[in-house]
Design a protein around this motif. Sequence first.
Motif, PDB file in Angstrom:
ATOM      1  N   VAL A  78       0.840  -1.204   0.000  1.00 59.69           N
ATOM      2  CA  VAL A  78       0.000   0.000   0.000  1.00 59.69           C
ATOM      3  C   VAL A  78       0.875   1.254   0.000  1.00 59.69           C
ATOM      4  N   LEU A  79       1.903   1.270   0.836  1.00 63.07           N
ATOM      5  CA  LEU A  79       2.787   2.444   0.888  1.00 63.07           C
ATOM      6  C   LEU A  79       3.495   2.668  -0.444  1.00 63.07           C
ATOM      7  N   HIS A  80       3.916   1.590  -1.101  1.00 64.91           N
ATOM      8  CA  HIS A  80       4.546   1.742  -2.412  1.00 64.91           C
ATOM      9  C   HIS A  80       3.572   2.340  -3.422  1.00 64.91           C
ATOM     10  N   LEU A  81       2.337   1.916  -3.372  1.00 67.92           N
ATOM     11  CA  LEU A  81       1.342   2.495  -4.282  1.00 67.92           C
ATOM     12  C   LEU A  81       1.149   3.976  -3.999  1.00 67.92           C
ATOM     13  N   LEU A  82       1.153   4.354  -2.729  1.00 66.91           N
ATOM     14  CA  LEU A  82       1.026   5.778  -2.376  1.00 66.91           C
ATOM     15  C   LEU A  82       2.252   6.577  -2.819  1.00 66.91           C
ATOM     16  N   LEU A  83       3.423   5.940  -2.787  1.00 64.11           N
ATOM     17  CA  LEU A  83       4.644   6.643  -3.196  1.00 64.11           C
ATOM     18  C   LEU A  83       4.640   7.013  -4.677  1.00 64.11           C
ATOM     19  N   LEU A  84       3.800   6.351  -5.462  1.00 59.88           N
ATOM     20  CA  LEU A  84       3.702   6.696  -6.882  1.00 59.88           C
ATOM     21  C   LEU A  84       3.259   8.141  -7.094  1.00 59.88           C
ATOM     22  N   PHE A  85       2.584   8.696  -6.107  1.00 60.53           N
ATOM     23  CA  PHE A  85       1.963  10.010  -6.277  1.00 60.53           C
ATOM     24  C   PHE A  85       2.727  11.144  -5.588  1.00 60.53           C
ATOM     25  N   VAL A  86       3.951  10.886  -5.147  1.00 56.00           N
ATOM     26  CA  VAL A  86       4.732  11.935  -4.500  1.00 56.00           C
ATOM     27  C   VAL A  86       6.028  12.165  -5.260  1.00 56.00           C
ATOM     28  N   SER A  87       6.581  13.343  -5.103  1.00 54.17           N
ATOM     29  CA  SER A  87       7.802  13.698  -5.833  1.00 54.17           C
ATOM     30  C   SER A  87       9.052  13.075  -5.212  1.00 54.17           C
ATOM     31  N   TRP A  88       8.957  12.614  -3.973  1.00 55.27           N
ATOM     32  CA  TRP A  88      10.107  12.054  -3.268  1.00 55.27           C
ATOM     33  C   TRP A  88      10.023  10.534  -3.168  1.00 55.27           C
TER      34      TRP A  88
END
Length: 127
Positions: A78-88
Amino acid sequence: MEKWITFGSGVFMTLVLSATMIGFGRLFQKNPPQEINSLYGYRTARSMKNRETWDFAHHYIGRLWWRIGWWMLAVSTVLHLLLLFVSWMEAGTILLMILQMIVLILPIFPTEKALKKHFDSFGQRIL
């Protein structure tokens, strides 16, 4: 394209670390190493006292790794999927991997505590 490579490698590492915990967790629960050795298994001074402490430690940490590994797999995905949407995303992926390594190591403490609770310093079971 680079974003997907970073994402893919991060997901791969998540799977590897989670699979390590799940796989070794099940293995240690069901089939701990047959011989007390210094190469493979849960190796601490307390766990290597005798066969009973060896089996107890492997069963205990195996159960922890099995349970924690499944949770870590779900949460990390889930966290990896959320990381798709951040610049960092790259920094977030590295931070997540560091946290996973910490989670891999943390079960050592309750395992040692359980060994101390159930066995004396000579490896004899406390009744």
